[in-house]
Design a protein around this motif. Structure first.
Motif, PDB file in Angstrom:
ATOM      1  N   LEU A 146       1.023  -1.435  -0.006  1.00 21.99           N
ATOM      2  CA  LEU A 146       0.110   0.136   0.088  1.00 21.99           C
ATOM      3  C   LEU A 146       0.856   1.292  -0.082  1.00 21.99           C
ATOM      4  O   LEU A 146       0.674   2.309  -0.606  1.00 21.99           O
ATOM      5  CB  LEU A 146      -0.828   0.090   1.190  1.00 21.99           C
ATOM      6  N   ARG A 147       1.896   1.310   0.714  1.00 16.73           N
ATOM      7  CA  ARG A 147       2.903   2.506   0.855  1.00 16.73           C
ATOM      8  C   ARG A 147       3.215   2.753  -0.612  1.00 16.73           C
ATOM      9  O   ARG A 147       3.571   3.811  -0.878  1.00 16.73           O
ATOM     10  CB  ARG A 147       3.910   2.221   1.630  1.00 16.73           C
ATOM     11  N   CYS A 148       3.693   1.669  -1.186  1.00 16.69           N
ATOM     12  CA  CYS A 148       4.139   2.091  -2.935  1.00 16.69           C
ATOM     13  C   CYS A 148       3.129   2.940  -3.553  1.00 16.69           C
ATOM     14  O   CYS A 148       3.442   3.560  -4.353  1.00 16.69           O
ATOM     15  CB  CYS A 148       4.265   0.756  -3.532  1.00 16.69           C
ATOM     16  N   LEU A 149       1.830   2.748  -3.121  1.00 20.84           N
ATOM     17  CA  LEU A 149       0.768   3.471  -3.931  1.00 20.84           C
ATOM     18  C   LEU A 149       0.578   5.001  -3.072  1.00 20.84           C
ATOM     19  O   LEU A 149      -0.208   5.597  -3.770  1.00 20.84           O
ATOM     20  CB  LEU A 149      -0.463   2.873  -4.033  1.00 20.84           C
ATOM     21  N   ASP A 150       1.302   5.380  -2.204  1.00 21.90           N
ATOM     22  CA  ASP A 150       1.086   6.654  -1.812  1.00 21.90           C
ATOM     23  C   ASP A 150       1.289   7.598  -2.728  1.00 21.90           C
ATOM     24  O   ASP A 150       2.441   7.522  -3.398  1.00 21.90           O
ATOM     25  CB  ASP A 150       2.153   6.804  -0.515  1.00 21.90           C
ATOM     26  N   GLY A 151       0.846   8.673  -2.654  1.00 21.40           N
ATOM     27  CA  GLY A 151       1.033   9.756  -3.673  1.00 21.40           C
ATOM     28  C   GLY A 151       0.281   9.585  -5.023  1.00 21.40           C
ATOM     29  O   GLY A 151       0.191  10.687  -5.783  1.00 21.40           O
ATOM     30  N   THR A 152      -0.517   8.511  -5.282  1.00 20.57           N
ATOM     31  CA  THR A 152      -1.039   8.287  -6.406  1.00 20.57           C
ATOM     32  C   THR A 152      -2.456   8.630  -6.242  1.00 20.57           C
ATOM     33  O   THR A 152      -3.058   8.897  -5.144  1.00 20.57           O
ATOM     34  CB  THR A 152      -1.126   6.701  -6.898  1.00 20.57           C
ATOM     35  N   ALA A 153      -3.487   8.911  -7.517  1.00 22.40           N
ATOM     36  CA  ALA A 153      -4.679   9.516  -7.237  1.00 22.40           C
ATOM     37  C   ALA A 153      -5.880   8.300  -7.026  1.00 22.40           C
ATOM     38  O   ALA A 153      -6.940   8.779  -7.113  1.00 22.40           O
ATOM     39  CB  ALA A 153      -5.078  10.237  -8.580  1.00 22.40           C
ATOM     40  N   LEU A 154      -5.162   7.062  -6.734  1.00 22.57           N
ATOM     41  CA  LEU A 154      -6.255   5.728  -6.409  1.00 22.57           C
ATOM     42  C   LEU A 154      -6.894   6.068  -5.221  1.00 22.57           C
ATOM     43  O   LEU A 154      -6.215   6.685  -4.065  1.00 22.57           O
ATOM     44  CB  LEU A 154      -5.225   4.725  -6.686  1.00 22.57           C
ATOM     45  N   ALA A 155      -8.216   5.657  -5.265  1.00 25.77           N
ATOM     46  CA  ALA A 155      -8.895   5.620  -4.008  1.00 25.77           C
ATOM     47  C   ALA A 155      -8.409   4.469  -3.208  1.00 25.77           C
ATOM     48  O   ALA A 155      -7.627   3.580  -3.565  1.00 25.77           O
ATOM     49  CB  ALA A 155     -10.432   5.524  -4.169  1.00 25.77           C
ATOM     50  N   GLU A 156      -8.545   4.488  -1.726  1.00 28.74           N
ATOM     51  CA  GLU A 156      -8.058   3.576  -0.913  1.00 28.74           C
ATOM     52  C   GLU A 156      -8.562   2.144  -1.380  1.00 28.74           C
ATOM     53  O   GLU A 156      -7.909   1.097  -1.153  1.00 28.74           O
ATOM     54  CB  GLU A 156      -8.535   3.731   0.729  1.00 28.74           C
ATOM     55  N   GLY A 157      -9.779   2.065  -1.842  1.00 33.29           N
ATOM     56  CA  GLY A 157     -10.284   0.727  -2.124  1.00 33.29           C
ATOM     57  C   GLY A 157      -9.544   0.279  -3.549  1.00 33.29           C
ATOM     58  O   GLY A 157      -9.400  -0.870  -3.764  1.00 33.29           O
ATOM     59  N   GLU A 158      -9.281   1.082  -4.117  1.00 30.18           N
ATOM     60  CA  GLU A 158      -8.580   0.654  -5.711  1.00 30.18           C
ATOM     61  C   GLU A 158      -7.263   0.396  -5.291  1.00 30.18           C
ATOM     62  O   GLU A 158      -6.776  -0.657  -5.901  1.00 30.18           O
ATOM     63  CB  GLU A 158      -8.652   2.075  -6.542  1.00 30.18           C
TER      64      GLU A 158
END
Length: 253
Positions: A146-158
Motif C-alpha cells: 500500500l505504501r508503494c501507492l502513496d501519492g497516487t490518485a487511486l482511492a483506498e479501495g482501488e
C-alpha cells in the motif's frame, strides 16, 4: 483453546493470538523448552525439506524430540499450525519502496519479493486460503504494498484491489510454474525442455487448416524455444502494471 472475546469486536481465534504474541505460554510442564515459535520453526523445516504433506503434529513432535500431545499445549490444531507456518514461511515483508522509486518500481519490487518466496517455498501454495491476511508478517506485506501507492490518485479501495490483483497473479504464476516443474520431472523431462517437446507433439497432431492461428505460432518457432518462466512473469506483471498506470492517469485528470 477458546477464542478470546471482549466488547471491542469479534473474538480473536487462538492462532491469531499466538501469531501476535497475545497468548501466554502454558504453565510449566514436562517440556518447558517448547515454545510456539519453536514448534512453528520445526514445522517449516519439515515442509521445506519434505513437503507440506509430511507436516503433522506427530512429525513435528518428532523433529523436536517431544511427545505429540505436548505440542497441543501450545498449538491447538493442525489448522492453527498451518496459519502460523504461512506467516513464518513468508517471512518479513520486503520493505516500502525506496525513496528514489516511483509507485511502479516499488510494486515491481514487491511482486518479485513474493515471487521469490513462493518459488523457494512452493508448499505455501498448497495451504488453503481461508480469509484475508490477518497475521503480522502478512499484514506487513500488505502495508508495504500500500505504501508503494502513496501519492497516487487511486482511492483506498482501488489500492487494495490493485494489490489483490498483483498478488493473485503472482500466486497463479508460481502455482503454474511449480506444477509444470513437478509434471516435467515426473515425466523425466527437464523443465526447460517441456515447451520444445510440446511444440513437436502439437505439430504432429494438428491440421493447419483447422488450427491456422496455432499453426502460425508453431511455424514461428516461438513454442520450440527453451522456456524461461521468469520471462512470462515479467510480461504478465508489466501488463498488469500498465493497466494500473492507466487507471492512475485517469484518476488524476
Amino acid at each position: 483453546m477458546a477464542a478470546t472475546t471482549d466488547d471491542n469486536g469479534p473474538a480473536i481465534p487462538p492462532a491469531i493470538e499466538s501469531a501476535w504474541g497475545l497468548r501466554e505460554r502454558p504453565p510449566k510442564g514436562p517440556r518447558p523448552g517448547l515454545t510456539v515459535g519453536g514448534i512453528v520453526d520445526a514445522a517449516v523445516r519439515v515442509a521445506d525439506t519434505e513437503g507440506l504433506a509430511a507436516v503433522s503434529m506427530s512429525r513435528v513432535a518428532k523433529e523436536l524430540g517431544a511427545a505429540t500431545m505436548a505440542l497441543y499445549r501450545y498449538v491447538g490444531s493442525k489448522d492453527e499450525l498451518l496459519m502460523l507456518m504461512v506467516d513464518a514461511g513468508y517471512g518479513p515483508p520486503p520493505g516500502p519502496a525506496a525513496p528514489e522509486d516511483d509507485w511502479r518500481a516499488g510494486l515491481t519490487r514487491w511482486a518479485w519479493a513474493e515471487h521469490d518466496v513462493l518459488r523457494q517455498r512452493t508448499w505455501l501454495l498448497h495451504v488453503p486460503i481461508t480469509g484475508p491476511p490477518i497475521t503480522p508478517q502478512q499484514l506487513g506485506w500488505l502495508e508495504d504494498g500500500l505504501r508503494c501507492l502513496d501519492g497516487t490518485a487511486l482511492a483506498e479501495g482501488e489500492r487494495m484491489s490493485a494489490l489483490l490483483l498483483i498478488t493473485g497473479y503472482v500466486r497463479n504464476e508460481a502455482t503454474l510454474t511449480a506444477q509444470i516443474t513437478e509434471g516435467s520431472r515426473a515425466a523425466g523431462i527437464e523443465p526447460g525442455e517441456m515447451m520444445p517437446a510440446y511444440s513437436r507433439m502439437v505439430s504432429r497432431l494438428i491440421d493447419p487448416a483447422r488450427f491456422p492461428s496455432l499453426h502460425r505460432v508453431l511455424t514461428s518457432g516461438v513454442l520450440g524455444q527453451e522456456d524461461n518462466p521468469d520471462d512470462e512473469f515479467v510480461f504478465g506483471l508489466d501488463r498488469i502494471l500498465d493497466g494500473i498506470e492507466a487507471l492512475i492517469r485517469r484518476r488524476a485528470v
